[in-house]
Design a protein around this motif. Structure first.
Motif, mmCIF file in Angstrom:
data_model
loop_
_atom_site.group_PDB
_atom_site.id
_atom_site.type_symbol
_atom_site.label_atom_id
_atom_site.label_comp_id
_atom_site.label_asym_id
_atom_site.label_seq_id
_atom_site.Cartn_x
_atom_site.Cartn_y
_atom_site.Cartn_z
ATOM 1 N N GLY A 50 151.685 7.868 -16.727
ATOM 2 C CA GLY A 50 151.188 6.624 -16.132
ATOM 3 C C GLY A 50 149.678 6.553 -16.098
ATOM 4 N N LEU A 51 149.052 7.590 -15.538
ATOM 5 C CA LEU A 51 147.591 7.602 -15.475
ATOM 6 C C LEU A 51 146.980 7.751 -16.867
ATOM 7 C CD1 LEU A 51 147.021 9.804 -12.297
ATOM 8 C CD2 LEU A 51 147.029 7.312 -12.498
ATOM 9 N N ARG A 52 147.653 8.506 -17.734
ATOM 10 C CA ARG A 52 147.163 8.594 -19.117
ATOM 11 C C ARG A 52 147.216 7.215 -19.780
ATOM 12 N NH1 ARG A 52 150.305 12.219 -20.701
ATOM 13 N NH2 ARG A 52 151.857 10.997 -21.850
ATOM 14 N N GLY A 53 148.253 6.441 -19.479
ATOM 15 C CA GLY A 53 148.343 5.089 -20.017
ATOM 16 C C GLY A 53 147.216 4.202 -19.520
ATOM 17 N N ILE A 54 146.812 4.368 -18.255
ATOM 18 C CA ILE A 54 145.690 3.588 -17.732
ATOM 19 C C ILE A 54 144.413 3.908 -18.507
ATOM 20 C CG2 ILE A 54 144.164 3.315 -15.725
ATOM 21 C CD1 ILE A 54 146.585 3.569 -13.935
ATOM 22 N N ARG A 55 144.188 5.183 -18.752
ATOM 23 C CA ARG A 55 142.978 5.563 -19.492
ATOM 24 C C ARG A 55 143.039 5.052 -20.935
ATOM 25 N NH1 ARG A 55 143.769 10.261 -16.172
ATOM 26 N NH2 ARG A 55 145.063 11.236 -17.795
ATOM 27 N N GLU A 56 144.213 5.101 -21.543
ATOM 28 C CA GLU A 56 144.338 4.602 -22.918
ATOM 29 C C GLU A 56 144.100 3.101 -22.986
ATOM 30 O OE1 GLU A 56 148.192 5.808 -24.114
ATOM 31 O OE2 GLU A 56 147.636 7.909 -24.483
ATOM 32 N N ARG A 57 144.652 2.351 -22.031
ATOM 33 C CA ARG A 57 144.431 0.893 -22.016
ATOM 34 C C ARG A 57 142.953 0.581 -21.868
ATOM 35 N NH1 ARG A 57 149.189 -2.155 -20.693
ATOM 36 N NH2 ARG A 57 150.954 -0.837 -20.110
ATOM 37 N N ALA A 58 142.284 1.292 -20.961
ATOM 38 C CA ALA A 58 140.860 1.039 -20.747
ATOM 39 C C ALA A 58 140.055 1.342 -22.007
ATOM 40 C CB ALA A 58 140.359 1.872 -19.573
ATOM 41 N N THR A 59 140.376 2.422 -22.684
ATOM 42 C CA THR A 59 139.641 2.793 -23.896
ATOM 43 C C THR A 59 139.837 1.753 -24.992
ATOM 44 O OG1 THR A 59 139.872 5.136 -23.347
ATOM 45 C CG2 THR A 59 139.341 4.578 -25.636
ATOM 46 N N LEU A 60 141.063 1.261 -25.159
ATOM 47 C CA LEU A 60 141.325 0.258 -26.190
ATOM 48 C C LEU A 60 140.561 -1.027 -25.944
ATOM 49 C CD1 LEU A 60 145.172 0.701 -26.752
ATOM 50 C CD2 LEU A 60 143.332 1.301 -28.327
ATOM 51 N N LEU A 61 140.279 -1.339 -24.706
ATOM 52 C CA LEU A 61 139.535 -2.555 -24.383
ATOM 53 C C LEU A 61 138.036 -2.306 -24.276
ATOM 54 C CD1 LEU A 61 141.937 -4.151 -21.730
ATOM 55 C CD2 LEU A 61 141.558 -4.889 -24.079
ATOM 56 N N GLY A 62 137.577 -1.123 -24.669
ATOM 57 C CA GLY A 62 136.158 -0.823 -24.640
ATOM 58 C C GLY A 62 135.639 -0.469 -23.270
ATOM 59 N N GLY A 63 136.516 -0.149 -22.328
ATOM 60 C CA GLY A 63 136.096 0.207 -20.974
ATOM 61 C C GLY A 63 136.314 1.681 -20.700
ATOM 62 N N ARG A 64 136.399 2.006 -19.438
ATOM 63 C CA ARG A 64 136.611 3.393 -19.043
ATOM 64 C C ARG A 64 137.400 3.417 -17.747
ATOM 65 N NH1 ARG A 64 130.460 5.103 -17.126
ATOM 66 N NH2 ARG A 64 130.130 3.372 -15.665
ATOM 67 N N ALA A 65 138.065 4.539 -17.499
ATOM 68 C CA ALA A 65 138.872 4.701 -16.297
ATOM 69 C C ALA A 65 138.693 6.111 -15.770
ATOM 70 C CB ALA A 65 140.343 4.424 -16.599
ATOM 71 N N HIS A 66 138.641 6.217 -14.450
ATOM 72 C CA HIS A 66 138.538 7.520 -13.800
ATOM 73 C C HIS A 66 139.658 7.619 -12.775
ATOM 74 C CE1 HIS A 66 136.923 11.083 -11.833
ATOM 75 N NE2 HIS A 66 137.066 10.455 -10.671
ATOM 76 N N THR A 67 140.380 8.718 -12.811
ATOM 77 C CA THR A 67 141.465 8.947 -11.859
ATOM 78 C C THR A 67 141.322 10.349 -11.301
ATOM 79 O OG1 THR A 67 142.958 9.775 -13.584
ATOM 80 C CG2 THR A 67 143.021 7.417 -13.138
ATOM 81 N N GLY A 68 141.510 10.477 -9.998
ATOM 82 C CA GLY A 68 141.437 11.798 -9.383
ATOM 83 C C GLY A 68 140.974 11.720 -7.946
ATOM 84 N N PRO A 69 140.897 12.862 -7.265
ATOM 85 C CA PRO A 69 140.437 12.893 -5.871
ATOM 86 C C PRO A 69 138.987 12.432 -5.746
ATOM 87 C CG PRO A 69 141.552 14.950 -6.496
ATOM 88 C CD PRO A 69 141.321 14.188 -7.757
#
Length: 412
Positions: A379-398
């Protein structure tokens, strides 16, 4: 059965033989016009092997000829449903024979097609002569065996003209075995040549690779869609059912069942839309949800027991389609992770569309400082992949004692 006899049991061996013989049609036509009846060996060579070459070369320069030859080669040179070996090794070569069925797109394609036609002509004429003479020798030996000297058995074996009949009987299979060996060998050679001369050009290979990449990306996107939608629905249903059983409050149970019903209905709509895309039945698919419907996700999380504090800034309902749709799925996955791993805890959600940037920030309290998060799944890997495909970035964690999912997407 010995391995060397297996090709004789496959139908494709004989369709290859027929394919090779068809290549001699141009030679037969030209020899009929040239006139080789009773002619010398030189006239035979000229009439069958040399005179038709300019004609087949000219035919090979026609772009549509490459498509015709490719279709014929696929049908007759490679194993398929018509072949007895379709479930064996031939099934793999039928799945991807490596022969294109597209018209010539360049002079390189035209040259390779012309070379292929010349090869078919020469191989067809040679195989035609070999087939005629070897079958004739077999018939001659059969006649000699019956002691009917109407046909001279000494076509290839002069010493047999006056020999005993039983010697002729023992040699009857020999010409046929030689012919079948030639059929198998020439058929394999023509199949290899077809892959080289009728195979896709580098540009066509690149186009096929791009198409395959697009299909894989689409399949990954559909997989993420199903994961997000159905995962969210099942998580909400499990949490709501557990909470309703724990509280034993009729009013809360009614609200929980209503939330489960609403979430399940939307999940079924998403499933129907995805299946319609997979079927490609021509019917219009339902529109994918966007961030304009984010309120439904927040209400669903609240009815599951989470205390959601949401702050939405900017024209969220006017975002570009891809950004809005993917943003909805990211927010859905983030809330699903909260319910799945942390339970009904306080959640702070910020959605901001300002200065050409969409920001999604979801924070929730962890159950305890030492509790495992269990959040390393797809799930979280999918969020990062979606963000990368749209030219953005995602951070997940504590982050500062909370679990944080932060996504930044450009609106351009």
């Amino acid at each position: 059965m010995p391995p060397f006899l297996r090709p004789l049991t496959r139908a494709v061996t004989y369709t290859r033989w027929l394919h090779v013989l068809i290549g001699a049609v141009a030679g037969l036509t030209c020899s009929s016009v040239y006139g080789v009846s009773g002619a010398s060996v030189v006239d035979l060579v000229v009439g069958f092997f040399l005179l038709p070459v300019p004609l087949v070369v000219a035919a090979g320069l026609v772009p549509a000829m490459r498509r015709a030859e490719g279709l014929q080669a696929r049908l007759m040179l490679f194993s398929g449903p018509h072949a007895r070996g379709a479930t064996g090794p031939g099934a793999a070569e039928h799945a991807d024979p490596g022969v294109t069925v597209m018209p010539s797109a360049s002079w390189n394609d035209r040259g390779r097609t012309a070379l292929w036609l010349v090869l078919r002509l020469e191989a067809g004429c040679a195989m035609g002569f070999a087939s005629t003479h070897l079958i004739g020798q077999t018939l001659a030996l059969i006649g000699a065996t019956a002691q009917e000297r109407t046909v001279d058995p000494a076509l290839f074996f002069p010493a047999l003209a006056d020999g005993p009949w039983w010697v002729d009987a023992l040699l009857v299979p020999a010409p046929l075995m030689v012919l079948l060996g030639l059929v198998v060998a020439v058929g394999n050679l023509m199949t290899t040549a077809a892959r080289r001369l009728l195979g896709p050009s580098p540009a066509q290979r690149l186009a096929a690779l791009e198409e395959r990449t697009e299909r894989l990306l689409e399949r990954n996107r559909i997989a993420r869609e199903l994961h997000d939608s159905l995962g969210h629905a099942l998580t909400v249903a499990v949490v709501q059912a557990g909470a309703a059983r724990a509280t034993a409050d009729p009013e809360f149970t009614d609200r929980a069942l209503e939330a489960i019903e609403d979430t399940g209905r939307h999940a079924l709509e998403d499933l129907e839309r995805v299946l319609r895309l997979l079927r490609e039945d021509g019917q219009p698919a339902r529109q994918r949800p966007t961030l304009a419907e984010a309120g439904r996700l927040l209400d669903s999380a609240r009815t599951s027991g989470a205390k959601v504090d949401a702050d939405v800034t900017g024209p969220v309902d006017q975002l570009p389609g891809p950004v809005s749709r993917e943003g909805y799925r990211m927010l859905q996955e983030a809330l699903t992770n909260v319910l799945r791993h942390a339970g009904p805890v306080p959640v702070r959600v910020q959605v901001a569309a300002v200065d050409g940037l969409l920001t999604l920030d979801v924070r929730n309290a962890l159950p305890s400082p030492t509790a495992p998060t269990g959040r390393g799944g797809s799930g979280l890997r999918g969020i990062r992949e979606r963000a990368t495909l749209l030219g953005g970035r995602a951070h997940t964690g504590p982050h500062d004692g909370d679990w944080r999912v932060r996504v930044e997407l450009p609106l351009a």
